[in-house]
Design an enzyme around this catalytic site. Structure first.
Site, PDB file in Angstrom:
ATOM      1  N   CYS A 107       4.142   2.225   8.615  1.00 15.31           N
ATOM      2  CA  CYS A 107       4.293   3.836   8.305  1.00 15.31           C
ATOM      3  C   CYS A 107       5.168   4.697   9.288  1.00 15.31           C
ATOM      4  O   CYS A 107       5.080   4.612  10.352  1.00 15.31           O
ATOM      5  CB  CYS A 107       2.835   4.466   8.112  1.00 15.31           C
ATOM      6  SG  CYS A 107       2.876   6.018   7.389  1.00 15.31           S
ATOM      7  N   PRO A 109       0.881  -1.296  -0.058  1.00 17.36           N
ATOM      8  CA  PRO A 109       0.015  -0.134   0.039  1.00 17.36           C
ATOM      9  C   PRO A 109       0.828   1.383  -0.098  1.00 17.36           C
ATOM     10  O   PRO A 109       1.792   1.363   0.964  1.00 17.36           O
ATOM     11  CB  PRO A 109      -0.821  -0.162   1.224  1.00 17.36           C
ATOM     12  CG  PRO A 109      -0.421  -1.551   1.766  1.00 17.36           C
ATOM     13  CD  PRO A 109       0.664  -1.935   1.133  1.00 17.36           C
ATOM     14  N   GLN A 139      -5.752  -2.189   3.521  1.00 15.52           N
ATOM     15  CA  GLN A 139      -5.085  -1.921   4.656  1.00 15.52           C
ATOM     16  C   GLN A 139      -5.296  -0.868   5.512  1.00 15.52           C
ATOM     17  O   GLN A 139      -5.924  -0.060   5.261  1.00 15.52           O
ATOM     18  CB  GLN A 139      -3.595  -1.546   4.278  1.00 15.52           C
ATOM     19  CG  GLN A 139      -2.664  -1.907   5.546  1.00 15.52           C
ATOM     20  CD  GLN A 139      -1.376  -1.126   5.252  1.00 15.52           C
ATOM     21  OE1 GLN A 139      -1.181   0.305   4.855  1.00 15.52           O
ATOM     22  NE2 GLN A 139      -0.066  -1.866   5.345  1.00 15.52           N
ATOM     23  N   GLY A 179       7.192  -2.147  -3.243  1.00 18.59           N
ATOM     24  CA  GLY A 179       6.667  -0.979  -3.184  1.00 18.59           C
ATOM     25  C   GLY A 179       7.161   0.068  -4.242  1.00 18.59           C
ATOM     26  O   GLY A 179       6.746   0.153  -5.224  1.00 18.59           O
ATOM     27  N   ARG A 180       8.204   0.692  -3.788  1.00 11.79           N
ATOM     28  CA  ARG A 180       8.778   1.878  -4.627  1.00 11.79           C
ATOM     29  C   ARG A 180       9.262   1.073  -5.831  1.00 11.79           C
ATOM     30  O   ARG A 180       9.432   1.868  -7.069  1.00 11.79           O
ATOM     31  CB  ARG A 180       9.909   2.541  -3.852  1.00 11.79           C
ATOM     32  CG  ARG A 180       9.277   3.228  -2.719  1.00 11.79           C
ATOM     33  CD  ARG A 180      10.421   4.014  -2.106  1.00 11.79           C
ATOM     34  NE  ARG A 180      11.396   2.929  -1.417  1.00 11.79           N
ATOM     35  CZ  ARG A 180      12.855   3.093  -1.171  1.00 11.79           C
ATOM     36  NH1 ARG A 180      13.476   4.357  -1.420  1.00 11.79           N
ATOM     37  NH2 ARG A 180      13.494   2.397  -0.534  1.00 11.79           N
ATOM     38  N   ASN A 194      10.347  -7.304   2.594  1.00  8.59           N
ATOM     39  CA  ASN A 194      10.090  -5.877   1.852  1.00  8.59           C
ATOM     40  C   ASN A 194      11.266  -5.225   1.993  1.00  8.59           C
ATOM     41  O   ASN A 194      11.844  -5.047   3.119  1.00  8.59           O
ATOM     42  CB  ASN A 194       8.951  -5.426   2.489  1.00  8.59           C
ATOM     43  CG  ASN A 194       8.392  -3.858   1.677  1.00  8.59           C
ATOM     44  OD1 ASN A 194       8.115  -2.863   2.465  1.00  8.59           O
ATOM     45  ND2 ASN A 194       8.662  -3.694   0.629  1.00  8.59           N
ATOM     46  N   GLY A 195      11.697  -4.508   0.942  1.00  4.88           N
ATOM     47  CA  GLY A 195      12.831  -3.410   0.972  1.00  4.88           C
ATOM     48  C   GLY A 195      13.864  -3.722  -0.019  1.00  4.88           C
ATOM     49  O   GLY A 195      14.352  -4.844  -0.102  1.00  4.88           O
ATOM     50  N   ASP A 196      14.244  -3.064  -0.947  1.00  6.33           N
ATOM     51  CA  ASP A 196      15.186  -2.869  -1.901  1.00  6.33           C
ATOM     52  C   ASP A 196      14.870  -3.867  -3.067  1.00  6.33           C
ATOM     53  O   ASP A 196      15.859  -4.687  -3.564  1.00  6.33           O
ATOM     54  CB  ASP A 196      16.610  -3.042  -1.080  1.00  6.33           C
ATOM     55  CG  ASP A 196      17.111  -1.783  -0.468  1.00  6.33           C
ATOM     56  OD1 ASP A 196      16.228  -0.740  -0.548  1.00  6.33           O
ATOM     57  OD2 ASP A 196      17.825  -1.942   0.487  1.00  6.33           O
TER      58      ASP A 196
END
Length: 369
Positions: free
Chosen positions: A101, A16, A70, A227-228, A203-205
């Site tokens: 968050c 999200p 979410q 995500g990004r 999650n991450g990178d």
């Protein structure tokens, strides 16, 4: 991968993202490959009070299944009421709870990545959500902790298992790191060892499909949250589906194909928001992500990023070099980055990690992070 009774393949979740993962963007991503595609963060108070903006944010396209919401909340009673509302009114098929968050307006109320520090309060929230969600699976997304001196993810993971949470996603950064530095994938491995009973998603990178495969191989996690890495790149979900199915093919769209996707994205926002000028303005932030790495003149980039109507946007897109191939070396960080100087917390928040009280004025009446 099983989340409760719900099968998910490939084991991929769209994270999200406020102002990003609305229905038009989710549809574009879902067309590329399977998984779970989660809407923007919804505030529990705003949902139970039936805030009109919030009710618009939880609208799903007819093609979306399963539907994932979410929730962000700090008061167990309000979170429970929101979960019951979603279950009884068939608003979604899956509920995710936000404990990751890092933005100040969330953490200063004790929410998001600040909340797992309060172990008893976390337990009360998870218990209320699971008890009221009926047959819907409840999952949670969290960070490692507030900072390196206040790590919470292992305690939070065990509490989640004890309270019946169906899966956990870990963004392997602290709140203080925000989106800076490098994600600590070793923390994902430690969490998986600590909670073998349920799926753990990392999650991450993750900037390309091969990053996702590498994360699973290195950490033993059951799936990934993206995500990004998908900003301006709905095609990443096609790559992820191919990768988890053992395929080597990767999407490499031409600039013309990217332009066509940009037009569809903007048109979808117009249908979603029912106001063209607002929708096109909302789309502007996506322009740089879609065009990253392509050779596009500065003047044309500015025109596209300042368009005020669909016609203006289409005219600019038509002037792009549609035969230009996908640029090399684009599997690099996208979106916001950088570390925070401090994490904004309620007064005295770190004094007692076992305090289960709800902070004053904890529940926000505005959704979207």
């Amino acid at each position: 991968m099983k989340i409760g009774a719900m099968g998910v393949w490939p084991p991929v979740v769209l994270a999200p993202m406020a102002g990003i993962t609305n229905a038009p963007f989710r549809v574009l991503c879902r067309e590329q490959g399977g998984g779970l595609f989660v809407c923007e963060m919804i505030t529990t108070r705003a949902l139970v009070e039936r805030n009109p903006k919030t009710l618009r944010m939880i609208r799903f396209a007819e093609s979306e299944s399963p539907r994932s919401i979410q929730l962000y909340g700090v008061d167990p009673d309000t979170v429970g009421r929101a979960a019951r509302m979603i279950a009884e009114e068939d608003l979604a098929d899956h509920i995710d709870l936000n404990f990751g968050c890092p933005v100040p307006k969330v953490t200063r109320r004790g929410g998001g990545s600040a909340l797992p520090y309060k172990r008893h309060l976390l337990r009360r929230i998870l218990r209320a959500a699971v008890a009221n969600a009926g047959s819907l699976p409840v999952t949670m997304k969290m960070r490692k902790g507030i900072d390196d001196d206040h790590l919470t993810y292992l305690d939070a993971g065990r509490i989640a298992v004890e309270e019946g949470v169906a899966a956990i996603a870990l963004h392997a950064r602290t709140a203080k790191q925000h989106y800076g530095g490098v994600a600590d994938w070793s923390a994902i491995a430690r969490l998986k060892e600590a909670v073998p009973e349920i799926p753990v998603l990392g999650n991450g990178d993750i900037w390309c499909a091969d990053d996702a495969l590498r994360m699973v191989a290195e950490t033993g996690c059951d799936g990934v949250v993206v995500g990004r890495g998908c900003l301006g790149r709905p095609w990443l979900f096609r790559d992820l589906a191919n990768a988890f199915d053992g395929g080597a093919e990767r999407a490499r769209p031409t600039l013309g194909e990217v332009a066509a996707m940009m037009a569809r994205h903007a048109e979808g926002l117009v249908e979603c928001f029912d106001l063209e000028r607002y929708a096109v303005a909302d789309f502007r932030k996506h322009v740089g992500w879609y065009l990253k790495g392509f050779t596009v003149g500065g003047e044309l980039r500015r025109e596209l990023a300042s368009a005020e109507s669909l016609d203006q946007l289409r005219e600019g897109l038509a002037r792009l070099d549609h035969d230009q191939p996908w640029p090399p070396n684009t599997d690099t960080p996208r979106g916001k980055s950088g570390e925070r100087g401090k994490v904004h917390l309620p007064d005295g928040w770190l004094d007692d990690p076992w305090d289960g009280a709800v902070p004053d004025d904890a529940e926000s009446d505005t959704s979207g992070g």
